[in-house]
Scaffold this active site. Sequence first.
Site, mmCIF file in Angstrom:
data_model
loop_
_atom_site.group_PDB
_atom_site.id
_atom_site.type_symbol
_atom_site.label_atom_id
_atom_site.label_comp_id
_atom_site.label_asym_id
_atom_site.label_seq_id
_atom_site.Cartn_x
_atom_site.Cartn_y
_atom_site.Cartn_z
ATOM 1 N N THR A 138 0.828 -1.205 0.000
ATOM 2 C CA THR A 138 0.000 0.000 0.000
ATOM 3 C C THR A 138 0.865 1.258 0.000
ATOM 4 O OG1 THR A 138 -1.447 1.329 1.409
ATOM 5 C CG2 THR A 138 -0.232 -0.396 2.497
ATOM 6 N N SER B 182 -0.960 3.206 10.467
ATOM 7 C CA SER B 182 -1.850 2.397 11.320
ATOM 8 C C SER B 182 -1.169 1.045 11.505
ATOM 9 C CB SER B 182 -3.207 2.180 10.650
ATOM 10 O OG SER B 182 -3.062 1.301 9.541
ATOM 11 N N TYR C 213 -2.424 -1.662 10.615
ATOM 12 C CA TYR C 213 -2.633 -2.351 9.330
ATOM 13 C C TYR C 213 -1.510 -1.996 8.355
ATOM 14 C CZ TYR C 213 -3.876 -2.231 4.450
ATOM 15 O OH TYR C 213 -3.801 -2.327 3.083
ATOM 16 N N LYS D 215 1.835 -4.252 6.467
ATOM 17 C CA LYS D 215 2.293 -4.294 5.070
ATOM 18 C C LYS D 215 3.797 -3.980 4.996
ATOM 19 C CE LYS D 215 -1.732 -4.598 2.682
ATOM 20 N NZ LYS D 215 -2.040 -5.519 1.593
HETATM 21 N N1 USQ Z 1 -11.061 9.846 5.016
HETATM 22 C C1 USQ Z 1 -11.932 10.912 5.223
HETATM 23 N N2 USQ Z 1 -13.248 10.628 5.378
HETATM 24 C C2 USQ Z 1 -13.762 9.376 5.329
HETATM 25 C C3 USQ Z 1 -12.877 8.300 5.118
HETATM 26 C C4 USQ Z 1 -11.537 8.574 4.963
HETATM 27 O O1 USQ Z 1 -11.521 12.069 5.261
HETATM 28 O O2 USQ Z 1 -14.972 9.222 5.490
HETATM 29 C C5 USQ Z 1 -9.641 10.129 4.819
HETATM 30 C C6 USQ Z 1 -8.744 9.408 5.813
HETATM 31 O O3 USQ Z 1 -8.524 10.163 6.953
HETATM 32 C C7 USQ Z 1 -7.480 9.184 4.986
HETATM 33 C C8 USQ Z 1 -7.964 9.096 3.546
HETATM 34 O O4 USQ Z 1 -9.287 9.605 3.548
HETATM 35 O O5 USQ Z 1 -6.640 10.288 5.086
HETATM 36 C C9 USQ Z 1 -7.992 7.710 2.965
HETATM 37 O O6 USQ Z 1 -8.740 6.874 3.826
HETATM 38 P P1 USQ Z 1 -9.307 5.448 3.345
HETATM 39 O O7 USQ Z 1 -10.066 4.861 4.480
HETATM 40 O O8 USQ Z 1 -9.977 5.569 2.034
HETATM 41 O O9 USQ Z 1 -7.963 4.662 3.029
HETATM 42 P P2 USQ Z 1 -6.867 4.049 3.985
HETATM 43 O O10 USQ Z 1 -7.261 3.893 5.385
HETATM 44 O O11 USQ Z 1 -5.638 4.812 3.725
HETATM 45 O O12 USQ Z 1 -6.776 2.584 3.406
HETATM 46 C C10 USQ Z 1 -7.236 2.251 2.104
HETATM 47 C C11 USQ Z 1 -7.469 0.768 2.033
HETATM 48 C C12 USQ Z 1 -6.176 0.073 2.261
HETATM 49 C C13 USQ Z 1 -5.128 0.580 1.307
HETATM 50 C C14 USQ Z 1 -5.030 2.073 1.349
HETATM 51 C C15 USQ Z 1 -4.164 2.662 0.290
HETATM 52 O O13 USQ Z 1 -8.444 0.379 2.954
HETATM 53 O O14 USQ Z 1 -6.329 -1.311 2.104
HETATM 54 O O15 USQ Z 1 -3.946 0.008 1.694
HETATM 55 O O16 USQ Z 1 -6.314 2.618 1.140
HETATM 56 S S1 USQ Z 1 -3.320 4.065 0.866
HETATM 57 O O17 USQ Z 1 -4.249 4.946 1.574
HETATM 58 O O18 USQ Z 1 -2.729 4.706 -0.255
HETATM 59 O O19 USQ Z 1 -2.388 3.583 1.826
#
Ligand code: USQ
Length: 505
Positions: free
Chosen positions: A224, A268, A270, A274
């Site tokens: 990720t 996190s 999680y 990775k």
């Molecule tokens: N966020 C908001 N509002 C929401 C949900 C999320 O502002 O309702 C923000 C979070 O704070 C974060 C961002 O959006 O800064 C991304 O959150 P997310 O829940 O879409 O993604 P994340 O937790 O980072 O994890 C997801 C996948 C994970 C993958 C990752 C890629 O669940 O499996 O590894 O995206 S990355 O984010 O590039 O690491």
Amino acid sequence: MDKMHNSDKTCWNCPAAKLMGNVDFRACGQAREFKAGLDEEEEIVIECRRRPELGYFEPNITFEQCPEWIASEYGYILKNMRVMILGIDGYLGWTLALKLGKLGFQISGLDNYTRRDCVMEKGAHTIIPIERMTQRLKIARDILGININFRKIDLLDASKVREFLEEVKPEAIVHYGEIPSAPYSMADSEHAVRVQENNVIGTLKLLWIIKDVVPETCLIKLGTMGEYGSPLTGRPLFEGLFPADAIIKWDEREWSLGGETTPRDPVSFYHASKVQDTFNVLEACKYWWLRSYDIMQGVIYGVYTEELAVDKKLRTRYDIDEWFGTVINRFVAQAVTGIPLTIYGQGEQIRGFIALNDAMQCMIRLIVSPPEPGQYDVVNQVSGLYKISDLAEAIAKIGNKKFNLNVMIKRIENPRVEADNHPLEVVSRKLPRFFGFTPQIDLEEEIERMIEVLLEEEIKKRIDLKKHTILPVTTWQGEKREMKELEKYEPGTRESKGYKPIFDT
Ligand code: USQ
């Protein structure tokens, strides 16, 4: 015809090649010593499992020259290539199985339905309904003519995994078999341990089995972008390893960083799982000459691929709860059901994103262009960088203008510990430059398509039923509580501020 991205790869890269002698790939600086009986002058030779009539030969036939590799829109494809998908029941696994199956790959896969169980634990469900696996397999066979060799297996059950690998002898293994949720891993000690055990120990066991059973396979492992974090200095996020011309200066001296792994700063437990995987896979390649692509994928979104669109019954799952919904997928569901789009904190977080269909294209291109034995490589699989507040704005505008919805935006206290205003420069050169990847999905068009699907009566009802699982209550301190509202506004009433993302392709 233009050359395909993998035309010049050779037997050296091909999983059908069995290395027979005089090879030593130790890249770690350890001195090379020949095993007794091997002459230093002896050439590197292989045997081809698919073309035994060739006997022993030097591994220099190119994919373009070899009749086992046939031209396709994704480059040369190994005829009937055996691909095993770990986590085949998931959002990505199912989608990839259909796409590869349609292209003539032989698909096998395993899953233990962890994703279904975790979402159920939250009291949520996939808002796009999916059938039980036995039924899904039948539907894939009846509608698309794809036969999937499926087993219900837990990755932690090493003897069952080993047996399945021995039966199938996959020529590529796509590893989607991990618990992919940051909030889930932060809920409490039990959840944190479960994620790390499933992900880290599952992958470690897998590596030992690959070494014994299919050392020539390529492990395509889903990492990720979140492994890197978002350095406040603005240092570019290189593709896992520093490029040759990267230099570190200290105390008036300087060194090349070329080939070293770049710093990781996960966000996190999680994401930390990775990172641990990254090092375990890298080590396995180094010790046992395994080969792997470690994919640093951005946040995924979307509903579309050609195969998923053939029939409603073929669709993949779609989660919106605070644990398993990714941000764009959640925002679209919120827009449809009248919940203001929940921006966490300042909303100036920048993330890399990729649409489902584009992610699938990348995977196929990687599968058909394996690395060399011993090679561990990393790609940043991203097709655009966006700020969370800009995404909310875009989704709200499309919802209001094109679908007559009444979408509002709400900033709430950030349940996570993360920089919510930071620079971000992402390097993502390998997929477009060496694997022929060109994104085909336009963000706005995909959002429109998603809204259309989510407005279907049955799906809209399924969202409404599980509305209460959308708002975040899981904090990074392990306590559960409602987040305070910081600001509520209408789309179009605020200017985008803060840093501008830099995307280096
Ligand atoms: N966020 C908001 N509002 C929401 C949900 C999320 O502002 O309702 C923000 C979070 O704070 C974060 C961002 O959006 O800064 C991304 O959150 P997310 O829940 O879409 O993604 P994340 O937790 O980072 O994890 C997801 C996948 C994970 C993958 C990752 C890629 O669940 O499996 O590894 O995206 S990355 O984010 O590039 O690491």
